[in-house]
Each structure stands twice: as C-alpha cells, then as structure tokens.
Design a protein around this motif. Structure first.
Motif, PDB file in Angstrom:
ATOM      1  N   ILE A  58      -1.343 -17.862  -1.428  1.00 59.71           N
ATOM      2  CA  ILE A  58      -1.390 -16.875  -2.505  1.00 59.71           C
ATOM      3  C   ILE A  58      -0.886 -15.530  -1.998  1.00 59.71           C
ATOM      4  O   ILE A  58      -1.281 -15.071  -0.923  1.00 59.71           O
ATOM      5  CB  ILE A  58      -2.825 -16.753  -3.059  1.00 59.71           C
ATOM      6  N   GLN A  59      -0.023 -14.903  -2.773  1.00 55.00           N
ATOM      7  CA  GLN A  59       0.541 -13.613  -2.412  1.00 55.00           C
ATOM      8  C   GLN A  59      -0.156 -12.501  -3.204  1.00 55.00           C
ATOM      9  O   GLN A  59      -0.458 -12.666  -4.379  1.00 55.00           O
ATOM     10  CB  GLN A  59       2.040 -13.582  -2.696  1.00 55.00           C
ATOM     11  N   THR A  60      -0.398 -11.393  -2.545  1.00 61.30           N
ATOM     12  CA  THR A  60      -0.948 -10.207  -3.209  1.00 61.30           C
ATOM     13  C   THR A  60       0.001  -9.032  -2.981  1.00 61.30           C
ATOM     14  O   THR A  60       0.881  -9.095  -2.120  1.00 61.30           O
ATOM     15  CB  THR A  60      -2.344  -9.847  -2.656  1.00 61.30           C
ATOM     16  N   THR A  61      -0.192  -7.962  -3.739  1.00 60.02           N
ATOM     17  CA  THR A  61       0.652  -6.778  -3.590  1.00 60.02           C
ATOM     18  C   THR A  61      -0.216  -5.583  -3.208  1.00 60.02           C
ATOM     19  O   THR A  61      -1.225  -5.312  -3.869  1.00 60.02           O
ATOM     20  CB  THR A  61       1.397  -6.468  -4.900  1.00 60.02           C
ATOM     21  N   THR A  62       0.164  -4.890  -2.149  1.00 58.44           N
ATOM     22  CA  THR A  62      -0.615  -3.774  -1.620  1.00 58.44           C
ATOM     23  C   THR A  62      -0.106  -2.440  -2.145  1.00 58.44           C
ATOM     24  O   THR A  62       1.106  -2.243  -2.315  1.00 58.44           O
ATOM     25  CB  THR A  62      -0.538  -3.761  -0.083  1.00 58.44           C
ATOM     26  N   ALA A  63      -1.029  -1.514  -2.399  1.00 59.98           N
ATOM     27  CA  ALA A  63      -0.687  -0.129  -2.717  1.00 59.98           C
ATOM     28  C   ALA A  63      -1.712   0.778  -2.043  1.00 59.98           C
ATOM     29  O   ALA A  63      -2.812   0.326  -1.690  1.00 59.98           O
ATOM     30  CB  ALA A  63      -0.668   0.093  -4.223  1.00 59.98           C
ATOM     31  N   ARG A  64      -1.358   2.056  -1.882  1.00 61.01           N
ATOM     32  CA  ARG A  64      -2.233   2.971  -1.146  1.00 61.01           C
ATOM     33  C   ARG A  64      -2.269   4.332  -1.816  1.00 61.01           C
ATOM     34  O   ARG A  64      -1.281   4.766  -2.422  1.00 61.01           O
ATOM     35  CB  ARG A  64      -1.737   3.139   0.288  1.00 61.01           C
ATOM     36  N   SER A  65      -3.421   5.010  -1.647  1.00 55.43           N
ATOM     37  CA  SER A  65      -3.528   6.396  -2.096  1.00 55.43           C
ATOM     38  C   SER A  65      -4.373   7.179  -1.108  1.00 55.43           C
ATOM     39  O   SER A  65      -5.099   6.601  -0.289  1.00 55.43           O
ATOM     40  CB  SER A  65      -4.133   6.477  -3.504  1.00 55.43           C
ATOM     41  N   GLY A  66      -4.291   8.524  -1.215  1.00 57.62           N
ATOM     42  CA  GLY A  66      -5.093   9.380  -0.350  1.00 57.62           C
ATOM     43  C   GLY A  66      -4.774   9.177   1.114  1.00 57.62           C
ATOM     44  O   GLY A  66      -3.618   9.023   1.514  1.00 57.62           O
ATOM     45  N   ALA A  67      -5.806   9.178   1.934  1.00 51.13           N
ATOM     46  CA  ALA A  67      -5.630   9.050   3.380  1.00 51.13           C
ATOM     47  C   ALA A  67      -4.992   7.731   3.777  1.00 51.13           C
ATOM     48  O   ALA A  67      -4.425   7.611   4.870  1.00 51.13           O
ATOM     49  CB  ALA A  67      -6.981   9.213   4.076  1.00 51.13           C
ATOM     50  N   ALA A  68      -5.063   6.736   2.913  1.00 49.81           N
ATOM     51  CA  ALA A  68      -4.453   5.441   3.227  1.00 49.81           C
ATOM     52  C   ALA A  68      -2.934   5.529   3.299  1.00 49.81           C
ATOM     53  O   ALA A  68      -2.284   4.681   3.925  1.00 49.81           O
ATOM     54  CB  ALA A  68      -4.867   4.396   2.190  1.00 49.81           C
ATOM     55  N   ARG A  69      -2.343   6.534   2.648  1.00 55.93           N
ATOM     56  CA  ARG A  69      -0.881   6.679   2.663  1.00 55.93           C
ATOM     57  C   ARG A  69      -0.346   6.885   4.083  1.00 55.93           C
ATOM     58  O   ARG A  69       0.827   6.588   4.361  1.00 55.93           O
ATOM     59  CB  ARG A  69      -0.453   7.856   1.780  1.00 55.93           C
ATOM     60  N   LYS A  70      -1.184   7.391   4.981  1.00 55.99           N
ATOM     61  CA  LYS A  70      -0.735   7.617   6.361  1.00 55.99           C
ATOM     62  C   LYS A  70      -0.410   6.310   7.078  1.00 55.99           C
ATOM     63  O   LYS A  70       0.224   6.338   8.143  1.00 55.99           O
ATOM     64  CB  LYS A  70      -1.810   8.390   7.127  1.00 55.99           C
ATOM     65  N   MET A  71      -0.838   5.184   6.504  1.00 55.11           N
ATOM     66  CA  MET A  71      -0.528   3.899   7.111  1.00 55.11           C
ATOM     67  C   MET A  71       0.917   3.480   6.848  1.00 55.11           C
ATOM     68  O   MET A  71       1.396   2.507   7.443  1.00 55.11           O
ATOM     69  CB  MET A  71      -1.483   2.823   6.579  1.00 55.11           C
ATOM     70  N   GLY A  72       1.600   4.160   5.943  1.00 55.98           N
ATOM     71  CA  GLY A  72       2.992   3.832   5.677  1.00 55.98           C
ATOM     72  C   GLY A  72       3.306   3.857   4.200  1.00 55.98           C
ATOM     73  O   GLY A  72       2.447   3.617   3.353  1.00 55.98           O
ATOM     74  N   LYS A  73       4.564   4.155   3.889  1.00 54.74           N
ATOM     75  CA  LYS A  73       5.008   4.240   2.512  1.00 54.74           C
ATOM     76  C   LYS A  73       5.333   2.851   1.978  1.00 54.74           C
ATOM     77  O   LYS A  73       5.938   2.024   2.672  1.00 54.74           O
ATOM     78  CB  LYS A  73       6.243   5.139   2.420  1.00 54.74           C
ATOM     79  N   LEU A  74       4.940   2.588   0.736  1.00 55.64           N
ATOM     80  CA  LEU A  74       5.196   1.295   0.095  1.00 55.64           C
ATOM     81  C   LEU A  74       6.048   1.503  -1.147  1.00 55.64           C
ATOM     82  O   LEU A  74       5.940   2.519  -1.836  1.00 55.64           O
ATOM     83  CB  LEU A  74       3.876   0.610  -0.280  1.00 55.64           C
ATOM     84  N   ASP A  75       6.876   0.515  -1.444  1.00 53.72           N
ATOM     85  CA  ASP A  75       7.745   0.587  -2.617  1.00 53.72           C
ATOM     86  C   ASP A  75       7.638  -0.722  -3.377  1.00 53.72           C
ATOM     87  O   ASP A  75       8.267  -1.723  -3.028  1.00 53.72           O
ATOM     88  CB  ASP A  75       9.196   0.839  -2.190  1.00 53.72           C
ATOM     89  N   ASN A  76       6.772  -0.741  -4.401  1.00 59.41           N
ATOM     90  CA  ASN A  76       6.608  -1.935  -5.232  1.00 59.41           C
ATOM     91  C   ASN A  76       6.030  -1.490  -6.574  1.00 59.41           C
ATOM     92  O   ASN A  76       5.567  -0.349  -6.712  1.00 59.41           O
ATOM     93  CB  ASN A  76       5.714  -2.979  -4.546  1.00 59.41           C
ATOM     94  N   PRO A  77       6.049  -2.342  -7.587  1.00 67.18           N
ATOM     95  CA  PRO A  77       5.564  -1.934  -8.919  1.00 67.18           C
ATOM     96  C   PRO A  77       4.120  -1.457  -8.926  1.00 67.18           C
ATOM     97  O   PRO A  77       3.762  -0.542  -9.673  1.00 67.18           O
ATOM     98  CB  PRO A  77       5.754  -3.196  -9.759  1.00 67.18           C
TER      99      PRO A  77
END
Length: 1055
Positions: free
Chosen positions: A525-544
């Motif tokens: 099963i595949q999931t899609t990751t997104a981040r906000s706040g301090a989690a953004r420091k883990m890296g930029k994501l580009d997905n819907p």
C-alpha cells in the motif's frame, strides 16, 4: 501450480454479499462434488490470509481434536515428509499456524501476495484432508515415555503447561457446570494429560475420518484474490482426493447444529476452584450466563450493546462501581461467545482471596440494581452509535474482522447463507435505536439480572501446588520402577526409531519443483506524505497532498507530519519526548498513562468530572489511547481515531487533556490501585521477568522504558500510593512537575493520517494547541536517544549473569544480550536480518536441534537498532543450560563453516523478511504509521523497507557467516554477553553448575533485589503486602448530589 483446466471448476456460487457500509464484497462458493465451502472476502492490500475451518465436536477429554491439529503438519498422501509444509511456507512468503478451540479447529495460511498463496493452498489442503497420521508421528507428537521414564510429547508438554493454570481450571469448571454430559461444549478438546497418556493412533484416525470431511470444511480467504484461479486450484485438488473422502450424499451429522441444544441453566450456583499458586493474596472470579440463540441476530447485537453499556469503560456501572469506587478488583470485563446458544461471561481480576464470595455476590446484586433503576437512554444510544463507528473502522482491516464472522457462520449458520447475509447491512443497530427503555430493561432482566448463572471463584493455593508437585514426582517414580531398566531402554529405542522415521530428509528435487514468486507480485500500500511547521525542515515535498497543506498553512510552528490514505476516519497521534523529565520523576509515567483520560478537566470555564470526560470522548471517537511510542519506546504517544468531521473537536480535546487536566488525589489513588493490583500477575510470568531483569541491568534509571518496567513501578508506585495518603501535596507536586516538563510544544511531533482533502482545515485547526503567548516557540527537542541511557553493562556486555529462581514456574527461560548494529543504515544489518531469519525459521537449525529434541519450546533472535543490542531468548525449557549449549554449538558451527547453509532455507529466510514487511503494513493506516516511523523517528527514507528488501536479496553466504561470527557468537560468550535466567526453584542448583562449567559465573538473586525505588525512600515492609490495611476508604470518591451518574455506564475502549 496446477494449470488451468478445460472443464469449468465444479463449484456453484452460494451468495455474493456487497456490504452497504464498506467497499467489501463477500462471495461464497460450494463444491458440487464434495460440499466444501469457499468464502472470499475481497480487500486491497499486500496480505492474503487463509482460515481453513472445521467444526470439531467431541464428547470426551481425549484431546483428539488438538492432536490432529499437530499431526496434520507431519506429512500427507502427496507430500509425506515431516516439515515440508513449513519449509515451503517459509520460502513462499508464508507462515502456517492453527488453533483448537472448544468448537473448531482452524488452520491458517498467512501470505504476502496472491501468487505465493495460490502455490501453497493445494499443498496445505492435502495435509488436512489426507494426512499420513503415522504411528511414529503420533508417538512423538502426542505422548511417549522417554528413556529416563518421563512423560513427553509435543501435545502432552503443551497441556502440561496449561492444564492446571487458574484460568484453564476455572473455564473447565464453568463448562462442566453449564453443559450436561453428552454436550460437546462440556469437554476439554486440548486433551487432559491423563487421557493423552492412553490416546491411541487409531482413535485419532477415526476422529479424522469422522470430522475432516470436505463438507465439514470452509475455506475463508481474505485479500486480493483471483476467484477464477482459486476455484481452478481447489477443483484440481479435489480430483486428487475425491476417492479418499466420503461421497457428498453419504450420511453426515453436522457438528453442533445437528446436536441437541443446550438446556437452560437450572439454578444459579457458585463453584470454587483451587489452582496451584505460591502467592495466595488474590484470586479471580468468572460469572457465566447462557445468551440468545445464534440465529437471533438482533438479540446478539443487543447483547453487544448491553455489555458495552455495563462494562465498556471506566465510567460504566460495573467498572466504575467495582473498580474505580469500591476498588474490589483491578478490572471487570465481559466476553461473549457465539455458539448454538451464546455465552456471556464476566471476569473480575485481582480480587482479594478472602473477599471472593463477597465480591461475587456484590456483582450479582449490582446487576439487579441496574435493572431496577431507570436506564440512561441517551447513553444507550451513544453506545449503539459508537459500536457502529467501531465496526465500520474495523472494516478497513476486513481480514481479521470478517474471518471470524464467516467461521461462526460455518459452525452454526444455515447452509442457505441467510445467517451470513445479516452482515450486508447495519439494520440491527437502526432497530436497536428504536427500542424503548422498557425493552432494554426487559432484555437485561431476561438474560442477566434475573437469569440463572454459574459463578466460579478461583482460589490460589500453595498447598495444592506442593501436593500436585509431590504427586507427580511419585507417579513418575512409580512409572520408572514399573518399567525397570530394560523397559526404559526399550522406550529409548522406541523413541529413536520414531524420530528416525519422522525425520527422513526432504529430497531437494521436491523442493525445486516450487518456484518462489517475485516480490513484485505483492501489492504494498502506498501513502502520500506532506509536512507543515517544523516538519518542513525535513525536506521540501511536491505532491497534491502537500499542495493542500500549503494552502491552509498559517505559519504554525508545530511539527505536523501528514499521511494521505483512503479512509473514512482520521487518526491523530501526538508523540512526546521524555528527556526533559527529571529522572526521579520518570517512574510516574506509568501513572501518567493510566490517568490521562480518566481525570477531571476544566472545559469552557467549567469543571468537568472524569466520568463526563470519558462520556464525551466516547461520543466523539472510535478509540483513544495513551501509551509508549511504538517507534521509540522512550517517548510517549497519545492517539485518537475518529470520523473525519470530528477532526477539530479531537484537537480541542487533546489540548484540554494536556493543559486543562485537574490532578486529584482520589483519581490518582484509583489509578495507582489498578496498576498495583496487576503487578503480582506480571511477576508470575517468568519470561517477562527475565526481560525485565535484563532491562534493569542494561539501562540507566533515566530510561523511560526502565522507569515503567514492573521492577521499577512495583516498589516506587507502592511508595507513591502510601505517600499520597500521608502527604498528598508532595505527590501532586511531583505529578505536576512531570506534566509541565512533558507538555511543551518543543517536545511534540504530530502525525495526522486521513483522506487529507476531506479535512476542512488540516493545518490551521492546530492553532488551538499553541500557547497564548506570541513569543516564538523554543527549538524542537531532539528525539530521545535510547543508547544514551545504556548502563556500563549495556555498553560493554559481559561478565554479567544472573539466575533468578521463581516459585511461579516449573520451567526455565533465558535471555542473552550482546552488542549489535546501532544504525538503521548499518552495512551489517541486512545480513544480520537474514541470519536471524535463517536460524529462527520453523524447521530451521535451532527449531530442529532445540524444539525437535524437547530442549525448549522455542528460541528467538531480536535486534534493536535503537539501543544497538542483539538478544537471544530461550523459551520454556526443562533445562535452559542444555538448550543454551546446543544453540551455542549450532551458531558456532555456522560461523566456523563446520555447518553449511541450505540454499532453500536461505530463500526462505529472505521470504520471511518480505512477509514481515507485509504483515507490518497490511492496510493504509499501518502503512502510514510506518512511513512516519521511518522518516521522523528513525531518520531514514520512507522507502527504507523496500530498500532493505533489495539489500537482503543481495546478501551472500560469506556475509551471513561473517555477521554470525561478529554478532551472534558473542551472545554465548561469558565475557561478551549479559545473561538472565528465570527458573523453577528446584532448577537453580543444576543451572548454576552447568553455566559455571561453561565458563560463566552466574549469581543467584531474588527478583525483588532488582527493584528500584528511584530514591523514594520507604520502610522495608513496603515491598510487599497491603500498605493500606484498615484505611481502604480514605480515597473512595464521594457520591455526587445527583446520584444518576454513579449508575450511568460508559462505552468504548479502555484507555
């Protein structure tokens, strides 16, 4: 795999059910030749699970059903080699297992992917329908006398370990009282030791011929299944056995449904059962009722609602009165069993022995009181709607849930399928919502309050323990004398011949016929990751999904990790670091977790009592829980699951529980009492105590895991409870300091798992959790480092060995620990995983040399990257030293090259790792959690599991041999490993002598000597017994002026 046949499979479709409340279809087929039923539960995911159920009724205690469960794995007509089924399963991303209950024997096939399942299915069925059932197999697996005059055999040893346990004796006594002679539910299907000693192979064969007919079997298969191929496979299999089984029209009495129904319980009765136990302080209570008939589905649903109303949580009337207020037991819970006439059984644990009869009467009287008072119909409706929510949530993991429903239908349902059709809708709940208060009162009175029942009081008895031990010694001594020297030699020869016949080598040419499917056939099963706040420091994501998050991002500084899956529910987890908590306060974490959801709060400027907190939480959630974080056990995790529209409300509740909780002495005292009541049971588990001692030795007090262990909380929390009575402010100050240190945003890492587009304000809704100050938040705290809390013994294992004798076991358990890989990207980790899987495999080197020779029930390697430790355990051994010695020889043999690797077994080891990954992520929610654990808690790629699969497939034999030498051989060295052995008291001397002879210097210590009070002083007498004698009522909570709440039950999961 059988090729597709020109002739269509000879199966008819019995029914196809499309559930109205979940995207699940259940299709049921029946063979027109044999009557075998096949039910398929379609669901997306990497796992295909098979449950092959037989209705197995018997009217004696011979144990024939249980012995068959074991013997079917010993070979079959087409595959007559012991161990072949398990060796193939290991290669085919599969595991096999089985269970024997009172009413059924069910075999399981747990597989990653349809292709592997399809290859395994006909081989497994051959073992069930046409097993060899040889005399030699019966001799070794069921019962025999060895050359020393001891009774042995796999089944015999298993029952020897359970027959005289308290729960087993109480359950059997209850069934003997409820069911009359000739009723199959009355008997011990596992087999009583006395009867196992005389059970013959012919009796087992006769029982197999009677019960193991295709028409008495239902295959329940869940997952992504190719229906056409499935029917072709089963049809081709039936070609091979159709002449070995009775004809479809041959007379057959269907178990259970064609037997006499159970008569009503004639009169209420109280039975007393003594069970062997050194600690006589607390006993157990069971109270059993007969419930509605199986086919009365509305009544069955009503029982589920009613038991939720009565004892579903800490605010329900039974739990709240008997546990929270009167504190006469540590837990009240109910278990229902679907049978021709269902059973409703209530359990009360950790009841003071001298008060067992009084507490039993109190329970019965309390039920009558509830039936006579007005019912809280608003809350009853809450119970119904919450059960509906929970059922819909469970449908997202349909395999586990629907398999049991279909098995019960096979045992008791109509062959027309009309009973199974009831799962198509949730109409029962709609009907129950229309029931009047009088209908519920009448139902409660009919089935519980005014119904006859059987109560069983479980009384621990040291005298019985001593008596049984002496009687068994005398019986074995007389047996040896009866056999004499010549007879014992003959028994040894008989066993040797049987083992030789059973253990004939499996030809490699046979194993080569089966090709291992590609791992690409497994649909992870595949999931899609997104981040906000301090989690953004883990890296930029580009997905819907990230685009949706970005649109709602209001600059919140909180660390929020999102995972998008297809689901009707939202799952919220708050993981908190504990490193900021002072060490001397960390043992309070156990109390913190127990108390988190059962405390008063301030909400909207008003005080809300804990009962109303639980009431409101259960209205709004599917589940909620406070526990240790799965991905880092030194961290704390608060978890909620709710419908998507409750998202903002759950965030509000999380804020309330963190920052607006009222810590009252009475609530803390009630939670402490529940924790302490369960500690005697924890200390009775010898394997758990071996691990607990090792934890105390290898970790420093600053470890949150160590601080919450049995050997920390048993002493510390007992003294805290005593301090609460003499200086409550001191305890409240400590508890408030812990909460203040923990409840800081810089400790928070949030996980949100949902259909993200369905969340109206995925990021901005979290503004409610921020402190009112406009000042920037402190920097995010680093994750807790478990390696930082290793003691000198943990950092440099060796010359640390303890023998801990216990009065609560008749066996021995060992756990060994040495250094292992300490990084998730360590280059040795892939090879070590393969080595562990190879050595641990069913029918693998350690299985054959230890379990196969009766030296232990099992062994296991465990690697823990978080601590950099590698452990090896020996479970339930008659002599842990002998088992240790054989394991050491095997491991050293592979390291040196003296023993060679079996290429098929190596394939199997890799397949086991693939299966483990699929089992860890069987559905969207678990795949999302794994993504969070990998990226956030472990600091590796989301695809770490896939990367690891690629690496283990490239591991060479030399690499495996190398890691065995570097990591596993040191686990058996006195100077390179720590060791803890828990054992029966009579084994102590022999184990010390054995390990000393092998170069170790084990110290004998009591379990209590490893306890730690974390600097909280107290009298020596605090370490055991009741510290509250004569003062039990000091913290009993006062009744509210409005008496209704006392008798208003709650619902839902215990938090």
């Amino acid at each position: 795999m059988p090729a597709a046949k020109e002739q269509s499979p000879r199966f008819k479709t019995v029914q196809t059910l499309k559930l109205e409340y979940a995207p699940i279809t259940i299709t049921q087929y029946e063979s027109t030749r044999t009557g075998m039923r096949v039910a398929v539960v379609d669901q997306k995911g990497p796992k295909v699970n098979g449950y092959f159920a037989l209705a197995t009724e018997i009217h004696d205690d011979s144990g024939a059903p249980h012995t068959l469960e074991h013997l079917c794995f010993m070979g079959s007509k087409a595959y007559h080699y012991k161990g072949l089924l398990d060796k193939l399963a290991t290669r085919m991303y599969s595991t096999t297992n089985a269970w024997t209950a009172v009413e059924t024997t069910t075999y399981t096939l747990d597989t990653a992917g349809w292709e592997a399942f399809a290859q395994m299915l006909p081989i497994y069925l051959d073992h069930l329908i046409v097993p060899t059932l040889s005399d030699a197999g019966c001799y070794t697996e069921v019962h025999h006398i060895d050359g020393a005059g001891n009774d042995a055999g796999v089944v015999y040893s298993e029952m020897q370990g359970t027959q005289n346990s308290g729960p087993e004796l109480m359950d059997l006594e209850m069934r003997r009282a409820i069911y009359p002679e000739g009723n199959g539910f009355r008997y011990e299907t596992g087999g009583m030791m006395e009867q196992l000693r005389s059970l013959t192979a012919d009796r087992i064969r006769d029982y197999h011929k009677e019960m193991y007919q295709p028409k008495n079997m239902r295959l329940v298969i869940t997952g992504e299944v190719d229906h056409d191929e499935l029917l072709q496979i089963v049809d081709a299999f039936e070609d091979t056995i159709v002449n070995d089984v009775p004809r479809l029209d041959a007379p057959f009495k269907r178990p259970w449904t064609d037997s006499k129904h159970t008569p009503p319980i004639a009169e209420s009765m109280v039975k007393t059962v003594r069970f062997p136990e050194e600690d006589e302080s607390t006993g157990e209570i069971m109270i059993g009722y007969l419930g509605p008939h199986y086919e009365d589905h509305v009544a069955g649903s009503a029982v589920s609602v009613l038991t939720q109303y009565l004892c579903g949580s800490s605010i329900s009337v039974l739990e709240n009165t008997l546990v929270e207020r009167e504190q006469v037991c540590s837990m009240v819970y109910c278990q229902t069993e679907d049978r021709t006439d269902s059973t409703i059984t209530f359990y009360m644990s950790s009841v003071e022995t001298e008060r067992l009869a009084v507490v039993e009467k109190r329970f019965v009287d309390l039920l009558k009181e509830v039936a006579q008072k007005p019912m809280d119909m608003n809350y009853m409706h809450d119970c119904i709607t919450r059960l509906r929510r929970q059922l819909m949530a469970r449908c997202e993991n349909a395999g586990d849930f629907f398999s049991q429903i279909v098995i019960d239908d096979h045992l008791y349902g109509s062959r027309s399928g009309e009973d199974l059709k009831q799962v198509e809708t949730l109409d029962d709940f709609d009907l129950l919502l229309k029931w009047t208060e009088k209908e519920w009162q009448d139902f409660l009175s009919k089935w519980l309050a005014d119904a006859n029942h059987v109560s069983v009081l479980g009384v621990p008895s040291k005298e019985l323990s001593d008596k049984m031990s002496s009687e068994e010694k005398a019986r074995v001594k007389a047996q040896r004398e009866r056999l004499g020297e010549d007879g014992l030699k003959q028994k040894a020869e008989d066993l040797k011949r049987a083992l030789a016949e059973n253990d004939k080598p499996i030809p490699e040419s046979l194993l080569e016929k089966f090709q291992v499917p590609s791992a690409d056939s497994i649909h992870f099963i595949q999931t899609t990751t997104a981040r906000s706040g301090a989690a953004r420091k883990m890296g930029k994501l580009d997905n819907p999904t990230q685009t949706i998050i970005d649109k709602d991002d209001n600059g919140s500084p909180l660390f929020i990790h999102f995972e998008h899956i297809e689901s009707n529910f939202v799952r919220i987890s708050l993981s908190m670091c504990t490193s900021s908590i002072p060490t001397e306060l960390k043992p309070l974490l156990t109390l913190y977790l127990m108390n988190f959801f059962t405390t008063p709060v301030m909400r909207g400027g008003k005080r809300v009592e804990f009962e109303d907190v639980v009431l409101d939480l259960e209205k709004e959630t599917v589940s909620y829980q406070a526990s240790s974080e799965r991905g880092n056990a030194d961290m704390i995790c608060i978890h909620f699951q709710a419908e998507v529209e409750r998202y903002e409300s759950i965030i509000s509740w999380l804020k309330t529980m963190l920052f607006d909780a009222i810590h009252e002495p009475a609530r803390l005292y009630a939670s402490l009492t529940k924790i302490l009541a369960d500690i005697p049971d924890e200390k009775r588990e010898a394997d758990g105590m071996a691990a607990s001692v090792l934890l105390m030795v290898q970790q420093l007090p600053g470890s949150a895991v160590r601080a919450q262990s049995t050997l920390s909380k048993s002493l510390y929390l007992r003294r805290i409870r005593k301090l609460l009575k003499t200086n409550e402010q001191a305890v409240l100050t400590r508890f408030a300091a812990l909460c203040k240190a923990l409840h800081r945003p810089e400790n928070f890492r949030l996980l949100v798992v949902a259909n993200i587009p369905a969340l109206p304000s995925p990021v901005s809704a979290w503004h409610a959790l921020l402190p009112p100050s406009s000042l920037p938040l402190p920097p995010l705290q680093p994750l807790d480092d478990r390696k930082a809390h290793l003691s000198p013994a943990g950092l440099r294992p060796g010359h640390t060995a303890y023998i801990v004798p216990l009065s609560t076991t008749d066996s021995s358990f060992a756990v060994l620990s040495t250094r292992g890989p300490d990084s998730w990207t360590h280059p040795d980790l892939p090879a070590l995983r393969v080595a562990a899987a190879y050595l641990d495999a069913v029918e693998g080197p350690l299985w054959v040399s230890v379990r196969g020779t009766g030296l232990a029930y099992g062994t296991a390697w465990r690697w823990a990257v978080e601590t950099g430790m590698l452990t090896f355990s020996i479970y339930r051994s008659p002599d842990a030293f002998k088992a240790w010695k054989v394991c050491k020889e095997q491991v050293e043999g592979f390291a040196s090259g003296r023993l060679g690797f079996d290429r098929f077994a190596l394939e199997g080891a890799i397949s086991e790792i693939v299966l483990g990954m699929a089992s860890a992520e069987p559905n969207g929610a678990s795949a999302a959690e794994a993504s969070f654990v990998n990226q956030v808690l472990r600091g590796v790629r989301k695809e770490w599991g896939t990367d690891m699969l690629g690496k283990v497939r490239g591991v060479t034999q030399e690499e495996i041999r190398g890691v065995i030498g570097r990591y596993m051989v040191p686990a058996f060295g006195a100077g390179t490993a720590n060791m803890v052995v828990t054992c029966a008291q009579i084994m102590q001397e022999g184990l010390v002598e054995g390990f000393k002879g092998a170069g170790s210097e084990p110290a004998v210590r009591t379990l209590e000597s490893f306890q730690d009070d974390y600097g909280l002083g107290g009298d020596d007498g605090d370490e055991g017994g009741d510290d509250d004698e004569g003062d039990d009522d000091e913290y009993d909570e006062e009744d509210d002026e409005d008496d209704d709440r006392e008798d208003t039950p709650g619902s839902g999961d215990d938090a």
